[in-house]
Design a protein around this motif. Structure first.
Motif, PDB file in Angstrom:
ATOM      1  N   ALA A 178     -10.505 -14.162   8.846  1.00  0.00           N
ATOM      2  CA  ALA A 178      -9.995 -13.718  10.135  1.00  0.00           C
ATOM      3  C   ALA A 178     -11.049 -13.872  11.235  1.00  0.00           C
ATOM      4  O   ALA A 178     -10.748 -14.318  12.353  1.00  0.00           O
ATOM      5  CB  ALA A 178      -9.534 -12.259  10.046  1.00  0.00           C
ATOM      6  N   LEU A 179     -12.298 -13.517  10.933  1.00  0.00           N
ATOM      7  CA  LEU A 179     -13.363 -13.623  11.926  1.00  0.00           C
ATOM      8  C   LEU A 179     -13.665 -15.083  12.264  1.00  0.00           C
ATOM      9  O   LEU A 179     -13.903 -15.420  13.433  1.00  0.00           O
ATOM     10  CB  LEU A 179     -14.623 -12.921  11.418  1.00  0.00           C
ATOM     11  CG  LEU A 179     -14.528 -11.391  11.303  1.00  0.00           C
ATOM     12  CD1 LEU A 179     -15.794 -10.825  10.684  1.00  0.00           C
ATOM     13  CD2 LEU A 179     -14.279 -10.765  12.680  1.00  0.00           C
ATOM     14  N   ARG A 220     -11.263  -8.106   0.031  1.00  0.00           N
ATOM     15  CA  ARG A 220     -11.349  -7.667   1.427  1.00  0.00           C
ATOM     16  C   ARG A 220     -12.350  -8.512   2.215  1.00  0.00           C
ATOM     17  O   ARG A 220     -12.063  -8.935   3.343  1.00  0.00           O
ATOM     18  CB  ARG A 220     -11.736  -6.200   1.487  1.00  0.00           C
ATOM     19  CG  ARG A 220     -11.715  -5.618   2.900  1.00  0.00           C
ATOM     20  CD  ARG A 220     -12.049  -4.139   2.869  1.00  0.00           C
ATOM     21  NE  ARG A 220     -11.095  -3.426   2.024  1.00  0.00           N
ATOM     22  CZ  ARG A 220     -11.282  -2.180   1.590  1.00  0.00           C
ATOM     23  NH1 ARG A 220     -12.413  -1.537   1.899  1.00  0.00           N
ATOM     24  NH2 ARG A 220     -10.384  -1.594   0.834  1.00  0.00           N
ATOM     25  N   ALA A 221     -13.514  -8.767   1.634  1.00  0.00           N
ATOM     26  CA  ALA A 221     -14.540  -9.536   2.349  1.00  0.00           C
ATOM     27  C   ALA A 221     -14.073 -10.949   2.689  1.00  0.00           C
ATOM     28  O   ALA A 221     -14.225 -11.395   3.837  1.00  0.00           O
ATOM     29  CB  ALA A 221     -15.839  -9.555   1.544  1.00  0.00           C
ATOM     30  N   PRO A 222     -13.482 -11.699   1.743  1.00  0.00           N
ATOM     31  CA  PRO A 222     -13.004 -13.039   2.108  1.00  0.00           C
ATOM     32  C   PRO A 222     -11.913 -13.024   3.179  1.00  0.00           C
ATOM     33  O   PRO A 222     -11.901 -13.883   4.065  1.00  0.00           O
ATOM     34  CB  PRO A 222     -12.471 -13.595   0.783  1.00  0.00           C
ATOM     35  CG  PRO A 222     -13.171 -12.815  -0.270  1.00  0.00           C
ATOM     36  CD  PRO A 222     -13.365 -11.452   0.298  1.00  0.00           C
ATOM     37  N   VAL A 235      -6.404  -5.252   6.702  1.00  0.00           N
ATOM     38  CA  VAL A 235      -7.643  -5.574   5.992  1.00  0.00           C
ATOM     39  C   VAL A 235      -8.106  -4.391   5.159  1.00  0.00           C
ATOM     40  O   VAL A 235      -8.551  -4.525   4.013  1.00  0.00           O
ATOM     41  CB  VAL A 235      -8.736  -6.011   6.987  1.00  0.00           C
ATOM     42  CG1 VAL A 235     -10.097  -6.118   6.283  1.00  0.00           C
ATOM     43  CG2 VAL A 235      -8.375  -7.343   7.627  1.00  0.00           C
ATOM     44  N   ALA A 236      -7.993  -3.191   5.741  1.00  0.00           N
ATOM     45  CA  ALA A 236      -8.421  -1.989   5.019  1.00  0.00           C
ATOM     46  C   ALA A 236      -7.547  -1.712   3.801  1.00  0.00           C
ATOM     47  O   ALA A 236      -7.987  -1.031   2.861  1.00  0.00           O
ATOM     48  CB  ALA A 236      -8.403  -0.793   5.960  1.00  0.00           C
ATOM     49  N   ALA A 237      -6.314  -2.235   3.796  1.00  0.00           N
ATOM     50  CA  ALA A 237      -5.383  -1.945   2.705  1.00  0.00           C
ATOM     51  C   ALA A 237      -5.485  -2.924   1.547  1.00  0.00           C
ATOM     52  O   ALA A 237      -4.978  -2.631   0.460  1.00  0.00           O
ATOM     53  CB  ALA A 237      -3.945  -1.937   3.243  1.00  0.00           C
ATOM     54  N   VAL A 238      -6.111  -4.084   1.768  1.00  0.00           N
ATOM     55  CA  VAL A 238      -6.182  -5.060   0.679  1.00  0.00           C
ATOM     56  C   VAL A 238      -7.203  -4.587  -0.357  1.00  0.00           C
ATOM     57  O   VAL A 238      -8.098  -3.802  -0.049  1.00  0.00           O
ATOM     58  CB  VAL A 238      -6.576  -6.459   1.206  1.00  0.00           C
ATOM     59  CG1 VAL A 238      -5.541  -6.965   2.193  1.00  0.00           C
ATOM     60  CG2 VAL A 238      -7.962  -6.433   1.840  1.00  0.00           C
ATOM     61  N   PRO A 239      -7.089  -5.018  -1.598  1.00  0.00           N
ATOM     62  CA  PRO A 239      -8.046  -4.616  -2.638  1.00  0.00           C
ATOM     63  C   PRO A 239      -9.480  -4.962  -2.232  1.00  0.00           C
ATOM     64  O   PRO A 239      -9.731  -5.984  -1.576  1.00  0.00           O
ATOM     65  CB  PRO A 239      -7.600  -5.416  -3.857  1.00  0.00           C
ATOM     66  CG  PRO A 239      -6.142  -5.685  -3.619  1.00  0.00           C
ATOM     67  CD  PRO A 239      -5.995  -5.848  -2.143  1.00  0.00           C
ATOM     68  N   ARG A 240     -10.404  -4.140  -2.639  1.00  0.00           N
ATOM     69  CA  ARG A 240     -11.797  -4.298  -2.223  1.00  0.00           C
ATOM     70  C   ARG A 240     -12.366  -5.659  -2.620  1.00  0.00           C
ATOM     71  O   ARG A 240     -13.166  -6.239  -1.891  1.00  0.00           O
ATOM     72  CB  ARG A 240     -12.634  -3.170  -2.837  1.00  0.00           C
ATOM     73  CG  ARG A 240     -14.077  -3.140  -2.355  1.00  0.00           C
ATOM     74  CD  ARG A 240     -14.818  -1.965  -2.976  1.00  0.00           C
ATOM     75  NE  ARG A 240     -14.212  -0.697  -2.579  1.00  0.00           N
ATOM     76  CZ  ARG A 240     -14.535  -0.042  -1.449  1.00  0.00           C
ATOM     77  NH1 ARG A 240     -15.446  -0.564  -0.644  1.00  0.00           N
ATOM     78  NH2 ARG A 240     -13.951   1.095  -1.166  1.00  0.00           N
TER      79      ARG A 240
END
Length: 270
Positions: free
Chosen positions: A122-123, A115-117, A107-112
């Protein structure tokens, strides 16, 4: 039962000794555990597919990190032990926690901008997986399969029998709540079970659905009849669409000084 019909023919052996004695049969156990692991992973209640995919991506991204390999190693220990012994959802909690770490890396590696979607998906899926654990096969939603009928049977025995009286069951749950010396139900029919029970001074016998349906179908008359010679029905416990029936051995046998077979050798309630 052995030739005396008063003891179990199998003796307790450690898992390593069984594996050394018959490697081929032990490998068949491992194959069964692999199949069970696939079922556990596939039902999405330990980790939803989205989190598993993110974890795989995170592991690939962190493949050159020594810390990542350490986390992976720690995560795989419970998986290996489960495959060697027995697979259950609860045995994989540490592995799930390790997978979440790698999912966080992904998640931290995906483009900003996305990232939120991705994190929200996932949540949401993780929350859905948690909700799914509250569905029981017998009673439906909000009634997880917690074997409440076995707990209630044990509590009834604790309240309505004397501390020194012996009971017979195949359930460790019944034994725990009854707090009575417990004799394991042998794999035999009604007549053989009664002979076994009288020899060990058993006063009460508990028949639960799992034992009768899945383990010892020869005892099905305990659920179909109330007038079995040598037994007297004293309590029926029903909850969560599951039933446990408690019989008193009639007439009651005298107390026995013989050590009964350990329930831990055969106990199974799930």
């Amino acid at each position: 039962l052995d030739e005396t019909n008063l003891a179990f023919s199998a003796e307790y052996s450690s898992l390593p000794s069984l594996a050394a004695e018959s490697p081929r049969r032990y490998l068949s156990i491992v194959r069964t555990n692999l199949d069970k692991l696939g079922i556990v992973v596939g039902d999405h209640t330990v980790l939803p597919t989205v989190v598993v995919l993110l974890a795989a991506a995170g592991l690939w991204l962190a493949r050159r990190s020594k810390q990542a390999w350490l986390v992976l190693g720690v995560s795989l220990v419970p998986v290996a032990s489960a495959l060697a012994f027995f697979v259950q959802h609860r045995y994989l909690i540490v592995a799930a926690a390790g997978a979440v770490v790698f999912a966080g890396v992904a998640v931290a590696a995906v483009p900003r901008r996305v990232r939120a979607p991705v994190l929200a998906l996932a949540l949401v899926m993780a929350a859905f997986a948690s909700v799914m654990t509250f569905r029981g096969d017998a009673a439906g939603w909000w009634h997880p399969s917690d074997h409440s009928e076995q707990r209630l049977a044990g509590e009834w025995l604790e309240a309505n029998t004397e501390p020194g009286e012996r009971i017979m069951t195949r359930s460790m749950i019944v034994s725990f709540y009854a707090e009575r010396t417990t004799v394991a139900v042998p794999h035999t029919g009604i007549e053989g079970m009664l002979t076994f029970a009288r020899h060990y001074g058993v006063r009460y016998i508990v028949a639960d659905q799992y034992t009768v349906d899945r383990l010892i179908p020869e005892l099905m008359p305990l659920f179909e009849r109330d007038d079995i010679p040598g037994l007297r029905l004293v309590q029926v416990v029903e909850t969560e669409n599951r039933t446990a029936r408690i019989f008193a051995v009639d007439p009651a046998p005298p107390p026995s000084l013989d050590d009964p077979p350990l329930l831990a050798f055969t106990g199974d309630a799930s």
